[in-house]
Design an enzyme around this catalytic site. Structure first.
Site, PDB file in Angstrom:
ATOM      1  CG  ASP A  54      -1.803   1.153   1.388  1.00  0.00           C
ATOM      2  OD1 ASP A  54      -1.591   2.169   0.688  1.00  0.00           O
ATOM      3  OD2 ASP A  54      -2.736   1.074   2.202  1.00  0.00           O
ATOM      4  CB  SER A 133      -4.725  13.331 -13.987  1.00  0.00           C
ATOM      5  OG  SER A 133      -5.972  13.543 -14.626  1.00  0.00           O
ATOM      6  CE1 TYR A 146      -7.158  10.661 -10.000  1.00  0.00           C
ATOM      7  CE2 TYR A 146      -7.493  12.430 -11.588  1.00  0.00           C
ATOM      8  CZ  TYR A 146      -7.023  11.164 -11.285  1.00  0.00           C
ATOM      9  OH  TYR A 146      -6.403  10.409 -12.251  1.00  0.00           O
ATOM     10  CE  LYS A 150      -3.477  10.936 -10.287  1.00  0.00           C
ATOM     11  NZ  LYS A 150      -2.483   9.862 -10.462  1.00  0.00           N
TER      12      LYS A 150
END
Ligand code: NAP
Length: 240
Positions: A54, A133, A146, A150
């Protein structure tokens, strides 16, 4: 080392780097899938191991990196690909959710860079490729956590490129867009993305394939890419 290498883009990167001649360690939250992905690579005649890691667990990462050094040799290539998507109206987002996405996508990248870099510095050669992204170019509604994570990866990339360029390590980022993977299919199935609409507005008029990202990653990891660092290389069919 390829994080999140058991699925989608990470799997394609793992397979491609193995074909290029690298011994590949797949780190993934899903240890069984990581081992299965590694078996597929060894069955094809290459070297690979799969480990249950992880990327938010620093102690586990440090231990796994030592395992890689013992079993495959010093890790000199790192693809930080493990990531978690998140769609949520900003005003509904709890601080805990925001932190959790940052923890996986950004802090996970930080941990893996710190764990692997000493091996690269000792060798005087290293390649780090961070998967960010294309949503970072313009922002995307309902993706505050998110896109924040990114965007910070792009900043981390540029900073590490300057810090470690003098010591033989290049650091670049690839921000993908609309790549056909389990993550994207799940987002489409949940109604968060419209794949057909995105194809219609993509200059090359097709969806991306994991292999498209793997090809760019392979190039950035070669010796001949040693003059390329701190770059954000869009692989997105021209969308950006
Ligand atoms: P995917 O098929 O879901 O693969 C992501 C992999 O990362 C999965 O195997 C997942 O394991 C693993 N992972 C998630 N959290 C992890 C953690 N904490 N530690 C270790 N492994 C973890 O998704 P993908 O589309 O290939 O995405 C790969 C990367 O590309 C991500 O960073 C994503 O944000 C980025 N990206 C993708 C697209 C796209 O269009 N597909 C666009 C822009 C950016 P589990 O399955 O067990 O959760």
């Amino acid at each position: 080392v390829v994080t999140g290498g058991a699925s989608g883009i990470g799997l394609a990167i793992s397979q491609r780097l193995a074909r290029d001649g690298a011994a590949v360690a797949i780190f993934d939250l899903d240890g069984v899938a990581a081992e299965a992905a590694a078996s597929g690579i060894t069955d094809a005649g290459h070297r690979a191991i799969g480990l249950n890691v992880d990327v938010t667990d620093r102690a586990r990462i440090d231990h796994a990196v030592e395992e890689v050094a013992e079993q495959l040799g010093a890790p000199l290539i790192l693809a930080n690909n493990a990531g978690q998507a998140s769609f949520m109206p900003f005003l509904d987002m709890s601080p805990e959710h925001f932190h959790q996405v940052i923890e996986v996508n950004l802090v996970g990248t930080f941990h893996c860079c710190q764990a692997v870099l000493p091996h690269m510095l000792e060798a005087g050669w290293g390649r780090i490729v961070n998967i960010s992204s294309s949503s970072t170019y313009s922002g995307t509604p309902r993706m505050a956590a998110y896109v924040s994570s990114k965007s910070a990866i792009n900043g981390l990339t540029k900073t590490l490129a300057r810090e470690f360029g003098p010591r033989g390590v290049t650091v670049n980022a690839i921000p993908p867009s609309f790549i056909d993977t389990p993550m994207l299919r799940a987002s489409a199935a949940a109604g968060d993305l419209d794949v057909q609409a995105s194809i219609a507005t993509t200059p090359v008029r097709r969806q991306g394939r994991p292999e498209d990202i793997a090809a760019a990653c392979s190039f950035l990891c070669r010796d001949e890419a040693s003059y390329i660092t701190g770059q954000i290389l869009g692989v997105d069919g021209g969308r950006s």
